[in-house]
Design a protein around this motif. Structure first.
Motif, PDB file in Angstrom:
ATOM      1  N   GLU A 234     -26.127   5.114 -93.395  1.00  0.00           N
ATOM      2  CA  GLU A 234     -26.483   4.482 -95.067  1.00  0.00           C
ATOM      3  C   GLU A 234     -26.961   5.144 -95.996  1.00  0.00           C
ATOM      4  O   GLU A 234     -27.211   5.715 -97.241  1.00  0.00           O
ATOM      5  N   ARG A 235     -28.407   6.222 -95.547  1.00  0.00           N
ATOM      6  CA  ARG A 235     -29.394   6.423 -96.558  1.00  0.00           C
ATOM      7  C   ARG A 235     -29.372   7.839 -96.534  1.00  0.00           C
ATOM      8  O   ARG A 235     -29.821   8.888 -95.584  1.00  0.00           O
ATOM      9  N   ASN A 236     -28.333   9.231 -96.898  1.00  0.00           N
ATOM     10  CA  ASN A 236     -29.160  10.242 -97.149  1.00  0.00           C
ATOM     11  C   ASN A 236     -28.834  10.948 -98.634  1.00  0.00           C
ATOM     12  O   ASN A 236     -28.134  10.210 -98.875  1.00  0.00           O
ATOM     13  N   ASP A 237     -29.609  11.342 -98.766  1.00  0.00           N
ATOM     14  CA  ASP A 237     -30.481  11.417-100.059  1.00  0.00           C
ATOM     15  C   ASP A 237     -29.808  12.941-100.665  1.00  0.00           C
ATOM     16  O   ASP A 237     -30.089  12.916-102.026  1.00  0.00           O
ATOM     17  N   TYR A 238     -29.049  13.571-100.734  1.00  0.00           N
ATOM     18  CA  TYR A 238     -28.006  14.744-101.169  1.00  0.00           C
ATOM     19  C   TYR A 238     -26.659  14.687-101.349  1.00  0.00           C
ATOM     20  O   TYR A 238     -26.531  13.216-100.176  1.00  0.00           O
ATOM     21  N   ASP A 239     -26.067  14.873-102.220  1.00  0.00           N
ATOM     22  CA  ASP A 239     -24.598  15.000-102.550  1.00  0.00           C
ATOM     23  C   ASP A 239     -24.186  15.828-101.851  1.00  0.00           C
ATOM     24  O   ASP A 239     -24.478  17.519-102.415  1.00  0.00           O
ATOM     25  N   ALA A 240     -23.339  15.699-100.305  1.00  0.00           N
ATOM     26  CA  ALA A 240     -22.296  16.910-100.027  1.00  0.00           C
ATOM     27  C   ALA A 240     -21.391  17.425-100.785  1.00  0.00           C
ATOM     28  O   ALA A 240     -21.381  18.616-100.695  1.00  0.00           O
ATOM     29  N   GLU A 241     -20.820  17.035-102.089  1.00  0.00           N
ATOM     30  CA  GLU A 241     -20.592  17.647-102.347  1.00  0.00           C
ATOM     31  C   GLU A 241     -21.161  18.932-103.649  1.00  0.00           C
ATOM     32  O   GLU A 241     -20.714  20.094-102.971  1.00  0.00           O
ATOM     33  N   ARG A 242     -22.399  18.434-103.882  1.00  0.00           N
ATOM     34  CA  ARG A 242     -22.562  19.594-104.884  1.00  0.00           C
ATOM     35  C   ARG A 242     -23.712  20.763-103.779  1.00  0.00           C
ATOM     36  O   ARG A 242     -23.762  22.264-104.547  1.00  0.00           O
ATOM     37  N   TYR A 243     -23.748  20.378-102.465  1.00  0.00           N
ATOM     38  CA  TYR A 243     -24.800  21.504-101.439  1.00  0.00           C
ATOM     39  C   TYR A 243     -23.614  22.639-101.470  1.00  0.00           C
ATOM     40  O   TYR A 243     -23.489  23.046-101.453  1.00  0.00           O
ATOM     41  N   ALA A 244     -22.152  21.814-101.323  1.00  0.00           N
ATOM     42  CA  ALA A 244     -21.384  22.644-100.750  1.00  0.00           C
ATOM     43  C   ALA A 244     -20.706  23.231-101.507  1.00  0.00           C
ATOM     44  O   ALA A 244     -20.672  25.066-101.779  1.00  0.00           O
ATOM     45  N   GLY A 245     -20.935  23.249-102.962  1.00  0.00           N
ATOM     46  CA  GLY A 245     -20.489  23.542-104.227  1.00  0.00           C
ATOM     47  C   GLY A 245     -21.345  25.397-104.637  1.00  0.00           C
ATOM     48  O   GLY A 245     -20.971  26.276-104.293  1.00  0.00           O
ATOM     49  N   VAL A 246     -22.546  25.466-104.022  1.00  0.00           N
ATOM     50  CA  VAL A 246     -23.655  25.959-104.132  1.00  0.00           C
ATOM     51  C   VAL A 246     -23.458  27.161-102.977  1.00  0.00           C
ATOM     52  O   VAL A 246     -22.924  28.068-103.058  1.00  0.00           O
ATOM     53  N   LEU A 247     -22.501  26.156-101.912  1.00  0.00           N
ATOM     54  CA  LEU A 247     -22.204  27.053-100.132  1.00  0.00           C
ATOM     55  C   LEU A 247     -20.956  28.857-101.014  1.00  0.00           C
ATOM     56  O   LEU A 247     -21.134  29.574-100.809  1.00  0.00           O
ATOM     57  N   GLU A 248     -19.995  27.462-101.894  1.00  0.00           N
ATOM     58  CA  GLU A 248     -18.582  28.584-101.723  1.00  0.00           C
ATOM     59  C   GLU A 248     -18.995  29.701-103.021  1.00  0.00           C
ATOM     60  O   GLU A 248     -18.708  30.713-102.971  1.00  0.00           O
ATOM     61  N   LEU A 249     -19.845  28.953-104.377  1.00  0.00           N
ATOM     62  CA  LEU A 249     -19.922  30.054-105.137  1.00  0.00           C
ATOM     63  C   LEU A 249     -21.081  31.160-104.493  1.00  0.00           C
ATOM     64  O   LEU A 249     -20.522  32.111-105.136  1.00  0.00           O
ATOM     65  N   LEU A 250     -21.917  31.389-103.567  1.00  0.00           N
ATOM     66  CA  LEU A 250     -22.783  31.897-103.089  1.00  0.00           C
ATOM     67  C   LEU A 250     -21.664  32.805-102.314  1.00  0.00           C
ATOM     68  O   LEU A 250     -22.166  34.558-102.407  1.00  0.00           O
ATOM     69  N   ARG A 251     -21.353  32.388-101.600  1.00  0.00           N
ATOM     70  CA  ARG A 251     -20.050  33.396-100.427  1.00  0.00           C
ATOM     71  C   ARG A 251     -19.476  34.349-101.522  1.00  0.00           C
ATOM     72  O   ARG A 251     -19.131  35.490-100.677  1.00  0.00           O
ATOM     73  N   GLU A 252     -18.502  33.260-102.502  1.00  0.00           N
ATOM     74  CA  GLU A 252     -18.037  34.242-103.794  1.00  0.00           C
ATOM     75  C   GLU A 252     -18.932  35.649-103.991  1.00  0.00           C
ATOM     76  O   GLU A 252     -18.680  36.751-103.725  1.00  0.00           O
ATOM     77  N   LYS A 253     -19.823  34.805-104.574  1.00  0.00           N
ATOM     78  CA  LYS A 253     -20.381  36.375-105.308  1.00  0.00           C
ATOM     79  C   LYS A 253     -21.987  37.004-104.508  1.00  0.00           C
ATOM     80  O   LYS A 253     -21.569  37.966-105.083  1.00  0.00           O
ATOM     81  N   SER A 254     -21.620  36.819-103.591  1.00  0.00           N
ATOM     82  CA  SER A 254     -22.285  37.142-102.314  1.00  0.00           C
ATOM     83  C   SER A 254     -21.174  39.063-101.773  1.00  0.00           C
ATOM     84  O   SER A 254     -21.291  39.376-101.050  1.00  0.00           O
TER      85      SER A 254
END
Lengths: 154, 750
Positions: B576-596
């Motif tokens: 019930e208690r997960n401190d992060y937003d999985a969508e935003r977390y995935a968002g930085v990984l996707e941006l990183l995959r593209e930019k790198s």
């Protein structure tokens, strides 16, 4: 105590201090020029870098008795209006974070470019390696040194 | 448009200034605290200023002074905070002067720097300050022109009424506007209408920095000021026994030698009232060099202190701290940590049935990670100016959280907190260290004893050996894989000296059916404290190294492996208690995959990837290492961050570059070992800091673009760099790196 006549930033200064006093503390405590920074006191960090007859030296290891009639330039005297090419490059790249080490960085960089106006990346790294920046602005420092070199050579 | 209540900030909208702005304590004059003070601009100073609210003054000629409330330590809030006010005010940035607020809680609320919370917590109040001033300027123009206020528009410090072709500068309306009451509700700009926020603006202090102007605590001067320096025990676990100061007092320029006990015995300490040594000695004299010489002549005897228990009343409520006696060593810490890591810890979270999942696993991978104590090593060593006169005190010191040292100062000095005025000069770095302001109390007590203004200056050695370190940590991760190499369970057990680094509810919790988190801690008399992204700065490296190894064991691409887990956490979260937003977390990984350009690793380059969530933001790095004659060279780091709206992009990039470089330095070299209570490194000849030749040759920073109110920026890019370094080193050397620091003789194998 002993009397000394110093040439600092083009001005004559008369002082009566312990002859073993390092220039760092002469500048900061006695002349009240505090742009030159204390970082380590053992010539390892470069925050206290000044020019002695144009050479970059660590003022924490420079006793006042060894200065003689050599010209001392501090960050306050590097240019009249803060517009030395290295200072201008620092503004252009917006290098500083906390800013504490930057006077020393600028003094080392300006002495380097005086002797070697067109340094390679490796030469910049070698010359600047004695100056620690805890905030980690090194990539900007390198970029700014190159911009300053270009403007000097232009 | 956003309509917000001004009420929440009304306390900070007090009109009458109880303290003269800027010049509260002498030393830094008003103009020196302003940006851009060319001759032309000094001539352009207004004849009269009108105060709109505590953050804003408008001159009769339209020049605007914006007071920046929080202390600056290099994160460039002295530029970005005024930008937020200027945006809502609708003024030309060229006409803005920035002024540093003194400490004044009634006017400015919580004035602090830490936890990457500055911009996040000031976002709304600063927008409100600008918007409410704009509102009263419009109201004043409406009255003067006898037109409806809603027909008046503003741009770059001008007011316009189109129908009647009337216009006026803010300066012309400032006098009348200052008389108008601020309304209950105020309308804020739409994010898409921002002109200043989101556009890079140069550091307002850059010119002062590059010309060596006095601006740091260390630069503070006052007529008649004495210099004080400390002498403290050589080892943790010791305190003052006796001293013979005769020889030191007889030295040239020495005024006094005094013993200092910073905290009263019965004082209930707050979470930041940390001090390693109960009693120390201070030498006071005319100049730094004379005091340094006298320090050497001081004969002090130290003695071990007995173990004790104290109650700390901090952010987490009242907590008991056990301080053992004895002289501790890193070797015994390591042995104790290994011992506790092998025993059951305190279970903090359990999802599913981890025990059964491990029992049924086709394969179990278990790895342990550790890291040593770290010293902050701010380039500006600790220092503080204090002048205590009777029942009043003036303080000017580099301090991250002035409000928390004020009650301590009042208690130790025996004077009222209201009688203590604090100026907040620029800090030459902080990184958490300057949140623990025992040095301010020391300076004030010295001043009280010698009855003179005093600047206390720590030598580099005093600074490095005085405690409040990043703790030493340990974490064991276990993963269960099924016969298809799918991750079925994860177990983390973490601890440290003297605190656990565990964040039980962060990723990958929430993404795995069977999960267990345990923790433990070992008491110590070595004092510790916040260090850029506390706890995260260790956990990110351990977790991200482990995930890299699991991805490899699963035969999956490391980015895709993380994205798959995040997709699970998003679609069907576990617990019930997960401190992060999985969508935003995935968002930085996707941006990183593209930019790198992740799929195309350059020749001779070894890439490590790592990501982390902390301080409400998301950051991920791809780090490229090239081996040069057995030595790792960081060729490039590509970084992606989601910290919501980026107020001042180039300044944020600078901070990310710094976090990356700082992280590489600490991951490669950072360590402060102990033998018999004594720190084994005392200055930069022993403590290896990253220098320009080890810094990345290139850094690229990308931000996820969104309209989410700003979250943390200074800390989030720091923790994941440890994992990126470890994972790239594995690619480069074929060896996994489990113990920090990584670049030592025993670890690097070319």
């Amino acid at each position: 105590m002993a009397k000394f006549n110093l040439n600092i930033n083009g001005k004559e200064r008369e002082l009566d201090v312990d002859p073993t006093t390092p220039m760092l503390w002469v500048l900061r405590d006695h002349i009240k020029l505090v742009g030159t920074k204390y970082g380590c006191g053992i010539a390892q960090c470069g925050a206290c870098t000044v020019h002695l007859d144009g050479n970059a030296v660590r003022s924490c290891q420079l006793p006042i008795s060894s200065v003689g009639d050599k010209e001392i330039t501090t960050i306050e005297g590097l240019s009249e209006k803060g517009d030395h090419p290295v200072q201008q490059a620092w503004l252009e790249v917006d290098v500083p974070q906390c800013g504490y080490c930057q006077a020393g960085q600028i003094m080392t960089a300006s002495a380097l470019l005086e002797k070697n106006p067109n340094p390679s990346d490796e030469e910049i790294e070698t010359a600047m390696n004695g100056n620690i920046c805890r905030c980690g602005t090194y990539t900007r420092i390198k970029k700014a040194v190159k911009i300053a070199a270009n403007s000097i050579n232009a | 448009m956003t309509l917000i209540k001004t009420k929440i900030g009304r306390r900070s909208f007090i009109r009458t200034s109880t303290l003269a702005s800027g010049g509260l304590v002498l030393g830094f004059n008003w103009l020196a605290s302003c940006k851009n003070k060319t001759e032309e601009e000094i001539l352009a100073m207004p004849k009269e200023w009108f105060e709109m609210n505590s953050y804003l003054k408008i001159g009769d000629n339209g020049v605007v002074t914006i007071t920046t409330p929080n202390p600056e330590f290099g994160q460039n809030i002295r530029t970005s905070m005024p930008m937020i006010v200027a945006e809502e005010l609708g003024v030309d940035w060229k006409n803005v002067i920035v002024e540093q607020a003194p400490y004044h809680a009634e006017k400015y609320g919580m004035q602090f720097t830490g936890g990457s919370r500055g911009i996040m917590t000031r976002w709304e109040p600063l927008r409100m300050a600008g918007a409410s001033a704009r509102h009263v300027l419009i109201a004043a123009a409406a009255q003067a022109w006898q037109v409806p206020a809603n027909e008046i528009t503003t741009e770059d410090g001008m007011l316009y009424h189109k129908a009647t072709e009337k216009s006026a500068g803010y300066g012309e309306m400032a006098s009348a506007a200052a008389q108008i009451t601020i309304p209950e509700d105020i309308t804020l700009k739409d994010v898409k209408d921002f002109k200043i926020i989101g556009t890079s603006h140069k550091n307002v202090d850059a010119k002062s920095i590059i010309t060596g102007e006095p601006m740091f605590g260390m630069d503070y001067q006052k007529e008649g000021m004495l210099i004080a320096m400390i002498v403290h025990p050589p080892a943790f676990g010791m305190t003052l026994k006796s001293m013979d100061a005769e020889a030191a007092k007889a030295m040239s320029g020495i005024k006094d030698v005094v013993a200092i006990k910073s905290f009263k015995d019965d004082y209930e300490k707050g979470g930041f009232d940390v001090n390693a040594f109960p009693e120390i000695v201070a030498v006071v004299g005319n100049s730094t060099w004379e005091v340094l010489q006298a320090k050497k002549k001081l004969n002090v005897e130290w003695q071990p202190f007995d173990s004790y228990t104290e109650t700390i009343n901090g952010f987490r409520g009242k907590q008991t701290r056990n301080v053992p006696s004895g002289l501790e060593s890193s070797n015994s810490h390591e042995a104790k940590m290994a011992e506790l890591a092998a025993k059951p810890g305190k279970i903090v979270r359990t999802d599913g049935n981890p025990k059964a999942a491990f029992k049924n696993a086709a394969k179990i991978i278990e790895r342990s990670y550790s890291a040593p104590f770290l010293a902050h090593n701010c380039m500006e060593p600790l220092n503080a100016f204090a002048h205590v006169e009777g029942d009043k005190a003036q303080i000017a010191a580099p301090v991250q959280i002035p409000s928390l040292i004020l009650p301590t100062l009042a208690s130790s000095l025996g004077i009222s907190a209201e009688n203590i005025a604090m100026e907040m000069p620029r800090m030459g770095g902080g990184f958490g260290r300057k949140a623990y302001a025992h040095y301010v109390v020391e300076a004030a007590m010295i001043s009280q004893k010698v009855k003179a203004p005093v600047k206390l200056v720590y030598t580099r050695e005093d600074d490095m050996t005085n405690g409040i370190y990043r703790p030493s940590y340990h974490a064991t991760y276990r993963a269960a894989l099924d016969e298809n190499n799918n991750l079925t369970a994860l177990h983390v057990k973490a601890g440290g000296v003297p605190e656990s680094p565990l964040f039980a509810n962060r990723f990958p919790a929430g993404a795995i059916d069977n999960y267990m988190a345990e923790e433990w801690a070992i008491d110590s008399n070595i004092t510790i404290g916040a260090f850029r992204a506390p706890r995260s700065n260790f956990m990110a490296g351990a977790e991200q190294s482990f995930l890299d190894e699991i991805a490899e064991a699963s035969g999956k691409d490391p980015i895709q492996f993380r994205l798959d887990l995040l997709n699970r956490a998003k679609e069907n979260p576990v617990g019930e208690r997960n401190d992060y937003d999985a969508e935003r977390y995935a968002g930085v990984l996707e941006l990183l995959r593209e930019k790198s350009d992740w799929s195309a690793t350059p020749t001779n380059i070894n890439r490590g990837i790592s990501a982390y969530f902390c301080h409400n933001s998301y950051a991920a790095h791809v780090l490229d290492i090239r081996m040069d004659d057995g030595k790792p060279v960081v060729e490039k780091v590509v970084c992606a961050i989601d910290c919501g709206i980026v107020v001042n992009p180039d300044a944020a990039i600078n901070m990310a570059e710094g976090a990356i470089t700082d992280g590489i330095g600490n991951a490669f070299f950072g360590e402060l070992p102990f033998i018999d209570g004594m720190p084994q490194k005392t200055n930069f000849h022993e403590y290896q800091m990253i220098r320009i030749n080890d810094a990345p040759k290139e850094i690229e920073v990308h931000f996820v673009e969104n309209e989410i109110p700003p979250t943390g920026m200074g800390e989030p890019p720091f923790p994941p760099i440890f994992g990126a370094v470890a994972n790239a080193l594995y690619k480069a050397t074929g060896q996994r790196h489990y113990q920090q620091p990584f670049v030592t003789e025993k670890q690097i194998v070319g």
